[in-house]
Structures are given as structure tokens and as C-alpha cells.
Design a protein around this motif. Sequence first.
Motif, PDB file in Angstrom:
ATOM      1  N   ILE A  63       0.803  -1.446   0.181  1.00 31.61           N
ATOM      2  CA  ILE A  63       0.413   0.190   0.174  1.00 31.61           C
ATOM      3  C   ILE A  63       1.014   0.934  -0.064  1.00 31.61           C
ATOM      4  CG2 ILE A  63      -1.697   1.385   0.978  1.00 31.61           C
ATOM      5  CD1 ILE A  63      -2.710  -1.156   2.286  1.00 31.61           C
ATOM      6  N   GLY A  64       0.655   2.459  -1.213  1.00 37.15           N
ATOM      7  CA  GLY A  64       2.086   3.173  -1.406  1.00 37.15           C
ATOM      8  C   GLY A  64       1.365   4.242   0.058  1.00 37.15           C
ATOM      9  N   ARG A  65       2.609   5.038  -0.204  1.00 34.29           N
ATOM     10  CA  ARG A  65       2.471   6.237   0.611  1.00 34.29           C
ATOM     11  C   ARG A  65       0.977   6.882   0.383  1.00 34.29           C
ATOM     12  NH1 ARG A  65       5.955  10.140   0.245  1.00 34.29           N
ATOM     13  NH2 ARG A  65       6.051  10.165   2.244  1.00 34.29           N
ATOM     14  N   TRP A  66       0.278   7.564   1.768  1.00 34.96           N
ATOM     15  CA  TRP A  66      -1.233   8.542   2.011  1.00 34.96           C
ATOM     16  C   TRP A  66      -2.635   7.964   0.974  1.00 34.96           C
ATOM     17  CZ3 TRP A  66      -0.410  12.719   5.302  1.00 34.96           C
ATOM     18  CH2 TRP A  66       0.375  13.072   5.731  1.00 34.96           C
ATOM     19  N   ALA A  67      -2.563   6.786   1.151  1.00 33.36           N
ATOM     20  CA  ALA A  67      -3.215   5.636   0.590  1.00 33.36           C
ATOM     21  C   ALA A  67      -3.729   5.403   1.959  1.00 33.36           C
ATOM     22  CB  ALA A  67      -2.826   4.478  -0.303  1.00 33.36           C
ATOM     23  N   ARG A  68      -5.254   5.183   1.875  1.00 34.76           N
ATOM     24  CA  ARG A  68      -6.718   4.891   2.553  1.00 34.76           C
ATOM     25  C   ARG A  68      -6.937   4.061   1.749  1.00 34.76           C
ATOM     26  NH1 ARG A  68      -8.834   8.185   6.439  1.00 34.76           N
ATOM     27  NH2 ARG A  68     -10.412   6.900   7.303  1.00 34.76           N
ATOM     28  N   VAL A  69      -7.107   2.151   2.990  1.00 35.18           N
ATOM     29  CA  VAL A  69      -7.849   1.268   3.026  1.00 35.18           C
ATOM     30  C   VAL A  69      -9.146   1.329   3.794  1.00 35.18           C
ATOM     31  CG1 VAL A  69      -7.781  -1.280   1.971  1.00 35.18           C
ATOM     32  CG2 VAL A  69      -6.362   0.709   1.262  1.00 35.18           C
ATOM     33  N   GLU A  70      -9.902   1.123   3.608  1.00 40.36           N
ATOM     34  CA  GLU A  70     -10.939   0.942   4.742  1.00 40.36           C
ATOM     35  C   GLU A  70     -12.191   0.830   4.090  1.00 40.36           C
ATOM     36  OE1 GLU A  70     -13.509   4.205   7.206  1.00 40.36           O
ATOM     37  OE2 GLU A  70     -12.882   4.992   5.758  1.00 40.36           O
ATOM     38  N   GLU A 109      -1.287   7.472  -2.691  1.00 47.41           N
ATOM     39  CA  GLU A 109      -2.512   8.694  -2.030  1.00 47.41           C
ATOM     40  C   GLU A 109      -3.836   8.662  -3.544  1.00 47.41           C
ATOM     41  OE1 GLU A 109      -1.281  12.401  -3.243  1.00 47.41           O
ATOM     42  OE2 GLU A 109       1.115  12.262  -2.783  1.00 47.41           O
ATOM     43  N   VAL A 110      -4.441   6.667  -2.974  1.00 46.77           N
ATOM     44  CA  VAL A 110      -5.973   6.930  -3.306  1.00 46.77           C
ATOM     45  C   VAL A 110      -6.409   6.447  -2.284  1.00 46.77           C
ATOM     46  CG1 VAL A 110      -4.882   6.655  -6.019  1.00 46.77           C
ATOM     47  CG2 VAL A 110      -5.273   5.044  -4.135  1.00 46.77           C
ATOM     48  N   VAL A 111      -6.990   6.283  -2.713  1.00 43.16           N
ATOM     49  CA  VAL A 111      -8.741   5.215  -1.112  1.00 43.16           C
ATOM     50  C   VAL A 111      -9.266   4.364  -2.110  1.00 43.16           C
ATOM     51  CG1 VAL A 111     -10.623   5.871  -0.266  1.00 43.16           C
ATOM     52  CG2 VAL A 111      -8.935   8.139  -0.640  1.00 43.16           C
TER      53      VAL A 111
END
Length: 373
Positions: free
Chosen positions: A300-307, A349-351
Amino acid sequence: MKEILLIGFYQPNEALSRFLVSAQQEFKIPIRYLQEYAALGTGGGIYHFRDQILSGNPEAFFVLNADVCSEFPLGEMLSFHRQLGNPDSFLMLGTTANRKQSLNYGCIVANTETHEVLHYVEKPSTFVSELINCGIYLFTPAIFHHIGAVFQRNQQELLLEESTNGWQRAEAIRLEQDVFTALAGQGRLFAYKTEGFWSQIKSAGSAIYASRLYLSCYSQCHPERLAQNQPGGPTIRGNVYIHPAASVDASAVLGPNVSIGKGVTIGAGVRVRESIILHGASLQDHTCVLNSIVGWDSTIGRWARVEGTPSDPNPNDPYAKIDSETLFRDGRLTPSITILGCNVTIPAEVVILNSIVLPHKELSRSFKNQIIL
């Protein structure tokens, strides 16, 4: 305990073989996988392999469905069985569900004093009992006499049915409908009620709930397994397990209810809550992972959000169980936890929200409520 047998219809593969070898080494007990030639049901499988089960003349043996989690009070069940004083009696583990959800399980009507099962119904259409079957049993070799009687009856019925479609098998036997229903009220089947935790695991989302139950159990009986706040270490909130071979930055915040696997790398400023991170995964700096399962060797790349969205039982009902949600509802993906398969790469940087990503995918953008094949 002398031996563990896994019985199933699935083709054995390299991952299963590797698991069996490592488990044998860890627990110092023989573990074998026995493959059915066809799907034989919950009773047909153990009847087909009865010679392997009975080799060594066991006094008794446990049968456990693979899709449940529990404290597994096997020692208590064995002591209770011996107290009954009937060597040819059988025991099933029961727990309390609420009235509405009990319809989704096998329901047990038992004598409150003797604990004998008087009546058993699998997934009734109307309310029968709040005591439900946990799918955990203690049998003696005498159980094969009762399963064998069902097998003989099935054979006779198939011979009488000339217009069979070819799919029926006399060997396909269901413990619940074919055996327990007949044994109830005969003075042979008894229920041991547990007050400990129990849950079915019918979906990937229920794995997060199961993990929470086990972490809570560890906090009571094995607190040494859980991570603690240490000077120069990451911030730990609630129950968190971190494998010794994982690398976690001191600025990360983990918990509650987080499990970090072997070889996982967690960067600076990472936030993980209510999630399972499987071995070899990498969470780069400042990622946020909530209500998710991250598969083996995923990144999971930097500043990404997995929710994801939790599908927990009603917290205000002590007897509520987790619902077995279907994948789709009204033509749309049911909101649930987010699952990343193995070797998935999430860009920076993705969600990724309420989505299921199959293995070996390299995403290029954000996704919401998607199954990415």
C-alpha cells in the motif's frame, strides 16, 4: 490428543501441504488431510474415513466444523462427557443466540437438568429454541453405528427410486438432519452449553470479528502474546498482535484489534485499526488501514487509505451473532470490509473503500464499492 485429521472435498495443493508440515512441527502431533472422492456431507465424510479415525482404538474423538471460531472448550466437554457415565453417549456444544437469529442455525431443545437433547431441528422455519448448535462434537466410536444405519437406509431408498437423476449418493450423509434429529430423545445425545465466545465464519468479513474475539481471549489467558506500549515503540491501543519478525516504525499507531503477520513492514505515521495484515505485506509511510484484510506480500503506497465497513453483531445484544451477508444486495455490492488479495499493489494517495481486490492486481486509481477481478 493423538492425531488430527482434516477431511474435505478440496484438491490438496502446495499451500495446504506446507501448512500441514509447519503445523506438525509446531504442535508435535500427526496431522493428515483426507480427501473425499465426492462431497459427502458432514456425516458422510467421517463415515467414509471411519477406519482411519478408529485406527489406534480411540476412546473418543472430536469433530469440528472448519467454519467456526470459539474458545473450543474441549477439555471441559470431555470432563462433562465422563460425568454422564454413559460411554456410548454423544455430546454437542451449544450456545445461546437471540430468537430471530436462532432460525439460521441448528436449534437444540434440551432437558435443563440432565442436558439430554430432546429435540433437534436444523434451521427451523419458526422459533424452536435459543440454544443453537456450535458445530463442535464429541463422539465415541458408537456414532458409526448410527451413521451406518442412515447409509443403509439411503441405499435402500436409492434402489427403490428408479428415476434417479444420478446425483444422489447413499454416502452423502448430513449429521444434523440425518443423525441428530433421529438421536434426539433417545437418551444418547447431550448438549454442553458454553458461555465462552463462539461465531461462525461464513464470509471474509467475519474474519475480522473472529480476530477480535481471539485477541480479547489472549488478553485474558495469554497477555504475553499481545504487544505493549514500549519506549521508542509504536503506539498500541487495545489488543494488538505483532509477529516478532515484523518491522513497525515507532511513529505508527496500531489498534484496537489488529493482527500483524510475519515479515510485515509498517512505515512512519501509519494508522491501522480493526484489521489483519498478512505476512510480507508493506504499508508505506502515512497509510491508513481500517476494517480491512491486507493479503500476503501486498503493498500500500504512501498516504493511501484502505477502508471497509464492519459487519459486526448488535453490540447491545449479548446473544447476537454475526450475520452471514450475501455478497450482493439489490444488485449492489453489500458494504463490507475491504479485502486485498495477495500480491496486490495500491498506488500512493488513493482511496480503496468497501472493495474486494483479487490477487496479483496493480491498481492505478481509487475504487469504491467494487470487486476488482
